[in-house]
Design an enzyme around this catalytic site. Structure first.
Site, short mmCIF file in Angstrom:
data_model
loop_
_atom_site.label_atom_id
_atom_site.label_comp_id
_atom_site.label_asym_id
_atom_site.label_seq_id
_atom_site.Cartn_x
_atom_site.Cartn_y
_atom_site.Cartn_z
N CYS A 38 -3.33 3.80 9.41
CA CYS A 38 -2.09 3.24 9.95
C CYS A 38 -1.41 4.15 10.97
CB CYS A 38 -1.13 2.94 8.80
SG CYS A 38 -1.77 1.77 7.58
N CYS A 74 7.67 4.06 5.71
CA CYS A 74 6.77 3.79 4.59
C CYS A 74 7.53 3.27 3.38
CB CYS A 74 5.98 5.04 4.22
SG CYS A 74 7.00 6.41 3.61
N CYS A 90 0.83 -1.20 0.00
CA CYS A 90 0.00 0.00 0.00
C CYS A 90 0.87 1.25 0.00
CB CYS A 90 -0.92 -0.01 1.22
SG CYS A 90 -2.11 1.36 1.25
N CYS A 91 1.89 1.27 0.85
CA CYS A 91 2.82 2.40 0.89
C CYS A 91 3.54 2.56 -0.45
CB CYS A 91 3.83 2.22 2.01
SG CYS A 91 3.19 2.46 3.68
N CYS A 102 -0.95 8.31 7.25
CA CYS A 102 -2.28 7.94 6.76
C CYS A 102 -3.17 7.51 7.92
CB CYS A 102 -2.17 6.83 5.73
SG CYS A 102 -1.38 7.34 4.18
#
Length: 235
Positions: free
Chosen positions: A206, A229, A122-123, A203
């Site tokens: 998280c 990240c 995702c990062c 984010c």
């Protein structure tokens, strides 16, 4: 001395020379040294808990340096409002919102829940790849990392090689006391979530508040064994 992984030897040599000359100087001097030596330089910020300090300094040196904000689509609404607040308060002239590739998100994160299954991926989709594209025109970039934030950053220099680019960490040597004093001296706006216990803000899915005595970044990806990240891990 061994070069950092993927570092260009020429850039590494330039970083070492700048570190020797300016590494222990004030953050403002470090910022000015980087800007004076690189016509194509960008600032990268999360508009997080301590971002106001170095963005205020940057505005005093050159308020028109391009400022890149990774607009991941997962930020707290408070962060978006804070970005607008600081942009106006410091008269920042070139704030750019860097967003993920829509096609990549559609292919790998159509339901927006990849952060739960694979936070590293995702990062990568929402931060690492977009920043890589955004930095292509630049030969140097600056950020707000500091040694006190966690163990991985304990030896952070002010200047380092990041692949073929120079990377500048003007607040590397500043601790909590210096940060707090600067906020107070200039009465800088605070991120609204700081009052709720958020010491490092990324984010929304998280990020969590930190407990007394924890590292400032302990609330990032809590329980995941992850503290970065990816944009600051290798070129």
């Amino acid at each position: 001395m061994a070069l950092p992984e993927g570092a260009d030897p020429e850039v590494a040599g330039r970083a070492a020379a700048l570190e020797a000359r300016f590494g222990d100087k004030s953050p403002q001097t470090i910022l000015a040294a980087a800007i004076e030596r690189h016509a194509e330089v960008a600032a990268v910020t999360s508009f997080g808990a301590e971002s106001a300090v170095w963005l205020h300094m940057l505005a005093q040196v050159d308020r028109n340096v391009p400022i890149l904000f990774l607009d991941t689509g997962k930020h707290f609404p408070a962060t978006q409002r804070y970005r607008e607040t600081l942009t106006e308060a410091f008269s920042l002239g070139d704030v750019r919102l860097i967003r993920p590739d829509p096609a990549a998100l559609a292919a790998e994160d159509a339901n927006g829940m990849l952060f739960a299954a694979d936070p590293d991926r995702c990062c990568h989709l929402r931060k690492t790849e977009p920043l890589k594209r955004a930095l292509q025109p630049f030969s140097a970039w600056m950020n707000g990392r500091k040694r006190h934030q966690n163990a991985m950053r304990a030896g952070l220099p002010a200047f380092e090689a990041d692949g073929s680019r120079l990377k500048v960490n003007p607040l590397a040597r500043w601790g909590r006391e210096e940060i707090a004093a600067y906020f107070a001296r200039f009465d800088l706006p605070r991120h609204p979530l700081v009052a709720e216990g958020y010491a490092s803000i990324g984010c929304m899915p998280c990020t969590s508040p930190v407990k007394p005595g924890e590292d400032p970044r302990a609330g990032r990806w809590r329980g995941r064994g992850k503290s970065e990240c990816g944009i600051h891990v290798g070129p």
